[in-house]
Design a protein around this motif. Structure first.
Motif, PDB file in Angstrom:
ATOM      1  N   GLU A  27     -66.255  46.333 -53.462  1.00 52.91           N
ATOM      2  CA  GLU A  27     -65.689  44.987 -53.448  1.00 52.91           C
ATOM      3  C   GLU A  27     -66.353  44.190 -52.350  1.00 52.91           C
ATOM      4  O   GLU A  27     -66.979  44.740 -51.445  1.00 52.91           O
ATOM      5  CB  GLU A  27     -64.170  45.034 -53.226  1.00 52.91           C
ATOM      6  CG  GLU A  27     -63.759  45.703 -51.936  1.00 52.91           C
ATOM      7  CD  GLU A  27     -62.261  45.717 -51.769  1.00 52.91           C
ATOM      8  OE1 GLU A  27     -61.794  46.244 -50.746  1.00 52.91           O
ATOM      9  OE2 GLU A  27     -61.552  45.187 -52.633  1.00 52.91           O
ATOM     10  N   PHE A  28     -66.228  42.874 -52.420  1.00 55.46           N
ATOM     11  CA  PHE A  28     -66.945  42.013 -51.487  1.00 55.46           C
ATOM     12  C   PHE A  28     -66.409  42.230 -50.066  1.00 55.46           C
ATOM     13  O   PHE A  28     -65.197  42.134 -49.835  1.00 55.46           O
ATOM     14  CB  PHE A  28     -66.769  40.548 -51.887  1.00 55.46           C
ATOM     15  CG  PHE A  28     -67.652  39.604 -51.131  1.00 55.46           C
ATOM     16  CD1 PHE A  28     -68.965  39.411 -51.510  1.00 55.46           C
ATOM     17  CD2 PHE A  28     -67.170  38.921 -50.021  1.00 55.46           C
ATOM     18  CE1 PHE A  28     -69.785  38.542 -50.816  1.00 55.46           C
ATOM     19  CE2 PHE A  28     -67.987  38.057 -49.325  1.00 55.46           C
ATOM     20  CZ  PHE A  28     -69.301  37.868 -49.715  1.00 55.46           C
TER      21      PHE A  28
ATOM     22  N   GLN B 251     -66.323  33.593 -52.923  1.00 55.98           N
ATOM     23  CA  GLN B 251     -65.494  34.229 -51.905  1.00 55.98           C
ATOM     24  C   GLN B 251     -65.331  33.286 -50.702  1.00 55.98           C
ATOM     25  O   GLN B 251     -66.193  32.462 -50.415  1.00 55.98           O
ATOM     26  CB  GLN B 251     -66.133  35.545 -51.430  1.00 55.98           C
ATOM     27  CG  GLN B 251     -66.344  36.557 -52.526  1.00 55.98           C
ATOM     28  CD  GLN B 251     -65.042  37.135 -53.038  1.00 55.98           C
ATOM     29  OE1 GLN B 251     -64.047  37.215 -52.325  1.00 55.98           O
ATOM     30  NE2 GLN B 251     -65.038  37.550 -54.299  1.00 55.98           N
TER      31      GLN B 251
ATOM     32  N   LEU C 164     -65.361  40.851 -47.344  1.00 58.75           N
ATOM     33  CA  LEU C 164     -64.999  39.540 -46.827  1.00 58.75           C
ATOM     34  C   LEU C 164     -64.696  39.582 -45.328  1.00 58.75           C
ATOM     35  O   LEU C 164     -65.055  38.664 -44.586  1.00 58.75           O
ATOM     36  CB  LEU C 164     -63.786  39.014 -47.602  1.00 58.75           C
ATOM     37  CG  LEU C 164     -63.355  37.581 -47.317  1.00 58.75           C
ATOM     38  CD1 LEU C 164     -64.462  36.600 -47.658  1.00 58.75           C
ATOM     39  CD2 LEU C 164     -62.093  37.239 -48.106  1.00 58.75           C
TER      40      LEU C 164
END
Length: 298
Positions: free
Chosen positions: A136-137, A170, A139
């Motif tokens: 997943e990104f 994002q 962040l």
């Protein structure tokens, strides 16, 4: 006489039938009880009750309903076996972001970006390669990297990383927009800041914070653009956002720079607070401001 009467009784009892002998015994017992009652002042009925009370009685065990229930529950609890519950490892329905190694990832991202040439394709390619193996990104790591770059005043790198993050869909928050506008201001990219602001205004019109309006007004004031300052303030007033003290000073300066002193006085009268706080002799003191009244307007 007593001896004669007793001898007579014994003689008569020996010759009398059985029922007479029984009656004679009852009469004798009655006379004895009379004598005892006269001597001690106790009636025959009281003697019988005292005799009954002194006689041993069988003991009866009395248990209440609560005691019986408690004993049953205690016995059931003793017979119970301890049951081990299975550990619940999955507590949420969504994925939890792992921030344990986000600091190291942020430092790696800063090192990669600072070693790259100032080209969009090179920077975007390296950032895509950095996130290639992520499920997943990352962040949190990107946000920490942007904070590090801002601290070291690497405004070009801040713009590159922030734009790349927004292109991935994002980090579309007011904090990211504020940092990007600040980087545009420090890097003198007013046109890009204006295009970003128009996008924010059309997309998040009702949710733009006071701080973001102040950031855009300070950007135009920093680059000596008074008309744009008043235009941003007009949008701010239309949306019902009240400016803070620094914004009021900048807008008033823009009116003065454009030669609109009448509007400047009306603006100050409406938005400038009548009181301000200063520090005097180590204390916080409230002081009245010198705001022009209606007689000096126009």
């Amino acid at each position: 006489m007593a001896l004669q009467t007793t001898s007579m009784l014994y003689s008569t009892t020996s010759k009398a039938p059985g029922w007479v002998v029984g009656n004679m015994k009852l009469i004798g017992l009655y006379c004895k009880s009379k004598k005892l009652s006269r001597r001690f002042g106790v009636s025959s009925s009281n003697l019988s009750t005292a005799h009954n009370s002194l006689s041993p009685q069988p003991k009866v065990a009395k248990y209440s309903a609560n005691q019986s229930r408690q004993s049953k529950s205690n016995s059931a609890a003793d017979n119970r076996k301890p049951v081990k519950k299975a550990a619940n490892t999955e507590k949420h329905l969504w994925k939890k972001r792992d921030s344990a190694r986000s600091g190291q990832k942020a430092l790696t991202l800063v090192r990669i970006v600072c070693e790259l040439p100032d080209e969009k394709d090179a920077v975007y390619g390296a950032l895509d390669k950095w996130t290639a193996w992520e499920t997943e990104f990352p962040l949190i790591a990107v946000a920490k990297a942007l904070r590090i770059l801002r601290k070291h005043r690497q405004w070009k790198r801040v713009i590159q990383v922030a734009k790349w993050m927004l292109s991935k869909g994002q980090g579309t928050t007011m904090g990211t927009y504020d940092l990007l506008l600040l980087a545009f201001d420090m890097d003198s990219r007013v046109d890009e800041a204006a295009s970003l602001w128009n996008m924010i205004l059309h997309t998040h019109a009702r949710s733009i914070s006071k701080w973001l309006f102040s950031r855009m007004i300070s950007l135009y004031d920093h680059h000596h653009m008074p008309e744009e300052v008043i235009e941003i303030f007009a949008d701010m007033e239309e949306l019902g956002v009240r400016p803070d003290e620094d914004t009021v000073k900048r807008v008033a300066g823009a009116f003065k720079e454009l030669g609109q002193e009448g509007k400047q006085k009306l603006f100050l009268k409406k938005y400038m607070h009548r009181w301000k706080y200063i520090h005097f002799n180590g204390e916080r003191v409230r002081v009245r401001r010198n705001i022009p009244d209606e007689r000096n307007l126009g």
